[in-house]
Write a protein that holds these residues in place. Structure first.
Motif, PDB file in Angstrom:
ATOM      1  N   ARG B 128      84.503 166.267   0.485  1.00  0.00           N
ATOM      2  CA  ARG B 128      85.602 166.595  -0.426  1.00  0.00           C
ATOM      3  C   ARG B 128      86.100 167.967  -0.029  1.00  0.00           C
ATOM      4  O   ARG B 128      85.293 168.880   0.192  1.00  0.00           O
ATOM      5  CB  ARG B 128      85.102 166.624  -1.873  1.00  0.00           C
ATOM      6  N   ASN B 131      90.133 172.911  -3.762  1.00  0.00           N
ATOM      7  CA  ASN B 131      90.875 174.174  -3.885  1.00  0.00           C
ATOM      8  C   ASN B 131      90.040 175.180  -4.689  1.00  0.00           C
ATOM      9  O   ASN B 131      88.872 174.906  -5.008  1.00  0.00           O
ATOM     10  CB  ASN B 131      92.258 173.923  -4.504  1.00  0.00           C
ATOM     11  N   THR B 132      90.626 176.297  -5.059  1.00  0.00           N
ATOM     12  CA  THR B 132      89.847 177.341  -5.732  1.00  0.00           C
ATOM     13  C   THR B 132      89.438 176.935  -7.157  1.00  0.00           C
ATOM     14  O   THR B 132      88.579 177.573  -7.757  1.00  0.00           O
ATOM     15  CB  THR B 132      90.648 178.660  -5.774  1.00  0.00           C
ATOM     16  N   ASP B 133      90.040 175.860  -7.711  1.00  0.00           N
ATOM     17  CA  ASP B 133      89.582 175.328  -9.005  1.00  0.00           C
ATOM     18  C   ASP B 133      88.463 174.307  -8.818  1.00  0.00           C
ATOM     19  O   ASP B 133      88.087 173.619  -9.769  1.00  0.00           O
ATOM     20  CB  ASP B 133      90.745 174.610  -9.730  1.00  0.00           C
ATOM     21  N   ASP B 134      87.976 174.180  -7.576  1.00  0.00           N
ATOM     22  CA  ASP B 134      86.999 173.136  -7.233  1.00  0.00           C
ATOM     23  C   ASP B 134      87.547 171.738  -7.470  1.00  0.00           C
ATOM     24  O   ASP B 134      86.805 170.790  -7.729  1.00  0.00           O
ATOM     25  CB  ASP B 134      85.685 173.312  -8.019  1.00  0.00           C
ATOM     26  N   LYS B 135      88.861 171.606  -7.424  1.00  0.00           N
ATOM     27  CA  LYS B 135      89.499 170.297  -7.545  1.00  0.00           C
ATOM     28  C   LYS B 135      89.629 169.707  -6.138  1.00  0.00           C
ATOM     29  O   LYS B 135      90.080 170.397  -5.216  1.00  0.00           O
ATOM     30  CB  LYS B 135      90.898 170.468  -8.165  1.00  0.00           C
ATOM     31  N   THR B 136      89.243 168.462  -5.988  1.00  0.00           N
ATOM     32  CA  THR B 136      89.381 167.799  -4.691  1.00  0.00           C
ATOM     33  C   THR B 136      90.870 167.591  -4.407  1.00  0.00           C
ATOM     34  O   THR B 136      91.567 166.976  -5.211  1.00  0.00           O
ATOM     35  CB  THR B 136      88.667 166.430  -4.704  1.00  0.00           C
ATOM     36  N   VAL B 164      94.710 163.697  -1.538  1.00  0.00           N
ATOM     37  CA  VAL B 164      94.622 163.129  -2.883  1.00  0.00           C
ATOM     38  C   VAL B 164      96.043 163.092  -3.438  1.00  0.00           C
ATOM     39  O   VAL B 164      96.855 163.986  -3.142  1.00  0.00           O
ATOM     40  CB  VAL B 164      93.692 163.994  -3.763  1.00  0.00           C
TER      41      VAL B 164
END
Lengths: 247, 516
Positions: B128, B131-136, B164
């Motif tokens: 995965r 990004n910096t929000d830990d969002k894939t 995604v």
């Protein structure tokens, strides 16, 4: 495509927790799922780590100048997409009011998605408003969490009346006891009694558990990060009841 | 997941690919392993003559956990899959699991078997990219192919990036970061190509065509040697498949290579050193004769269902004893053929022929390729005109059979020297000739088959088969005879077309272009 709205006139009753977890379970079941976060507080968007921003805001979406399809984001989970909230959604009532047949507008906007998704969950803000009417007009099923107190039961009656007073399409209603505090006798009594007395109350009840609050820390559905917890088992049973109603 | 971003290959050497990806994306994006690496066994399948590849298709058998799966993919990106239930390769399309995949392949592969073109283990890891929000925002799949052949070097790691939904801009940024990493290159060849390349091969390599590139000014002897070497390659490429009896086309291609070789030796004898053609002609005749019985039986069996469907007074089921007889005889003939192809005689012949061709001395004052081609084609053409012109309504069948052989010689000569000719002129001449060849072929095949049916009927009668079988064979023979008579009556008009001034002019253009 079936549309399920998690809705209650009261706030803080577990609407978002239900929407997030049932969306996840439905996707895990192999359904193509969209969760639309209609609440300007954007809790569902936060839980899926999606930034609460829609280009053009609510106005662009409601008036159709921006395709709903283009605002949708993929979550970290297969088969589950999210329409993020936007702070301008606080004005959805006003925006809807500028359109023709405002109560039918949400259903109209969702219609093009019917080939892309099997289930759409609408996570709604609390209150009774034009948006609520539009949601009820679009939904096949209203899933209403209720805290088992006397006042909440009064709210459920108000909601039932509100739905039966709608012109034209009326969604099915399924209430379920939510945030049950096992230490409170009244909670336990009402949660046990209610499903036996009313057809529109689910057998499943969701207890108040700290693992559900952990969702805000883990930023994921409890059914994803603690699938064997009592909370997850509760949501799984609730999803089974909802799925049976939808089919 | 949504749109697929460009693929990459990584040839970074000592630094593992996951480290290279982390270095490329930090600090904007983090790389999180999504699943444990899994190993798949992949077998790419095609016919020996690459019919699937030529049709823009790739067939792969993928085995990992659970039952193996066949995946047929097209260049347009569509896929058809089927679960494999103990299928062993090679197999004809009829032997595949029933369903859309088999339906798609049946017509395409026809009589050719599907056999492994390459094998590899594939270690697939998924990551995965967050990004910096830990969002894939994207998924990265890393595929490490390990070809099955022990000496092969592993091809470069293959990376595929999938954005995604709603995060295409971030995925594009990731692609840019990856492309800037040393050892990382945009684009990746198809996995089959990558695996074959490690052994120095490429899909579509085999063809039964005489695809040699000659030049008009090269010495004719060198041109002929190039043609003969190409024919020897084809012949040898088909030996193993013929011995294993994988499908009927191995023998067919081997036989055609032998016939072409015999024609090249005959028509080009004068271009070769003295005594070479007379030395090898009997050897290749031996080889050709060796292949005849099995091939004749193949022709019978391949056309059996269609011929049985034509029966008018008999039930196709009555032909079962005839079919059994052909099948049994084919087993015997095939064994005999396989023994001969494994013999020292055969291996010595091909080895000696190759070393002779590669060491041919240059011809002093010999013609160039263009002149020799023009002379050979012109002579073969004139011979057909003379012999065909002498055939009348009462001419014996042997005269037509002889003419068929001369036509084959001309056809092969055109093929040998095709690269010297204008392509459209070549095609026009071949089309002209093909019409006559088809007519003569139907006539001769009809006559041979009738004789064979009669001979086999006599054998079967002696072994006490039911009368219904003999009657059905009689019905069959009468249909064959009908086709033979039709071909005979068609001959004069076919030959007249071939010998017409317009058709002659087309050949003259061709032989003239050989001089240019």
């Amino acid at each position: 495509m079936k549309i399920v709205a998690t809705y209650n006139i009261k706030g803080g009753v577990g609407k978002t927790a239900a929407a997030v977890n049932l969306s996840y379970l439905a996707a895990k079941d192999g359904q193509r799922v969209l969760l639309a976060d209609l609440d300007p507080q954007a809790a569902a968007s936060f839980l899926f780590r999606v930034r609460p921003r829609v280009k053009g805001g609510g106005t662009a979406l409601v008036r159709g100048s921006r395709d709903l399809d283009k605002a949708i984001k993929g979550t970290d989970f297969d088969g589950l997409d999210l329409l993020p909230a936007d702070f301008t959604f606080r004005n959805l009532d006003l925006i809807l009011d500028t359109t023709k047949k405002p109560t039918q507008q949400l259903a109209r906007l969702l219609r093009p998605l019917r080939t892309s998704y099997d289930v759409v969950f609408l996570d709604c803000p609390p209150g009774i408003s034009l948006l609520s009417e539009a949601v009820l007009h679009a939904a096949d099923l209203v899933l209403a969490p209720i805290i088992p107190t006397t006042l909440s039961l009064r709210t459920l009656d108000q909601l039932t009346e509100f739905i039966s007073g709608l012109d034209g399409h009326r969604p099915a209603l399924l209430a379920f006891c939510s945030m049950i505090d096992r230490r409170k006798r009244l909670h336990k009594e009402i949660a046990e009694r209610l499903p036996t007395e009313r057809d529109d109350v689910a057998v499943t009840a969701i207890p108040a558990l700290s693992v559900i609050e952990q969702m805000a820390v883990r930023r994921a559905p409890v059914t994803a990060f603690a699938p064997r917890s009592a909370a997850s088992r509760g949501y799984a049973e609730l999803w089974a009841e909802v799925r049976a109603l939808l089919s | 997941m949504s749109a697929c971003s460009p693929n990459f290959t990584y040839t970074g050497g000592e630094r593992p690919v996951s480290v290279a990806v982390r270095d490329a994306l930090a600090p904007q994006f983090s790389v999180v392993p999504a699943t444990r690496a899994r190993t798949l066994r992949r077998t790419w399948l095609d016919t020996f003559d690459w019919r699937l590849h030529r049709a823009g298709l790739t067939l792969e058998c993928v085995a990992g956990h659970g039952p193996a799966k066949l995946v047929l993919s097209g260049t347009a990106g569509g896929q058809i899959t089927a679960t494999v239930n103990g299928t062993r390769w090679p197999v004809l399309a009829e032997g595949l699991p029933r369903g859309p995949l088999q339906d798609r392949l049946k017509g395409l592969t026809s009589v050719r078997a599907l056999l492994p073109a390459a094998k590899a283990a594939s270690t697939v890891s998924e990551f995965r990219l967050c990004n910096t929000d830990d969002k894939t925002v994207a998924w990265l799949t890393v595929d490490l192919l390990h070809p099955a052949q022990p000496s092969a070097v592993d091809p470069p790691a293959r990376l595929s990036l999938t954005a995604v939904r709603g995060y295409q801009a971030q995925a594009d940024r990731i692609a840019q970061c990856l492309a800037a990493q040393p050892g990382m290159f945009r684009g990746a060849p198809p996995p089959l190509d990558a695996v074959l390349a490690t052994a120095g091969h490429a899909p579509g390599e085999y063809t039964n065509k005489v695809d040699v590139e000659l030049s008009a000014t090269m010495p004719a002897r060198a041109a002929l040697a190039a043609v003969l070497l190409r024919l020897l390659d084809t012949l040898e490429a088909n030996v193993a498949g013929t011995i294993r009896d994988i499908d009927t086309e191995f023998l067919h291609d081997l036989r055609v290579a032998v016939r072409r070789t015999r024609t090249a030796l005959k028509l080009g004898a004068a271009l070769l050193p003295d005594g070479l053609a007379p030395e090898y002609q009997p050897e290749f005749k031996w080889l050709g004769d060796l292949t005849t019985p099995t091939r004749d039986l193949d022709v019978h069996l391949l056309g059996f269902a269609a011929a049985a469907a034509e029966l008018t007074s008999a039930d196709p089921a009555d032909l079962a004893p005839f079919h059994d007889y052909l099948t049994q005889r084919r087993i015997t003939e095939q064994r005999r053929l396989a023994r001969a192809l494994r013999s020292a005689h055969f291996t010595t012949l091909t080895a000696a022929w190759r070393s002779t061709l590669t060491a041919l001395p240059p011809q002093r004052r010999g013609p160039d390729a263009a002149h020799a081609a023009a002379r050979i084609i012109g002579r073969a053409h004139r011979r057909i005109l003379a012999r065909g012109g002498a055939i009348g309504p009462d001419s014996p069948p042997e005269q037509l059979h002889d003419l068929r052989k001369r036509c084959k010689e001309l056809r092969y000569a055109l093929e040998f020297f095709a690269s010297l000719h204008d392509l459209s002129a070549h095609r026009r001449a071949v089309r002209e000739l093909k019409g006559l060849q088809d007519c003569l072929g139907t006539y001769q095949d009809g006559e041979v088959q009738q004789q064979e049916i009669r001979a086999i009927a006599a054998d079967l009668l002696a072994s006490g088969v039911p009368a219904t079988a003999l009657l059905a064979m009689g019905d069959l023979a009468s249909h064959v005879g009908q086709r033979e008579r039709e071909a005979r009556s068609e001959f004069s008009s076919r030959f007249a077309a071939f010998a017409s001034p317009e058709a002659r002019a087309r050949f003259e253009v061709l032989t003239a272009s050989a001089h240019s």
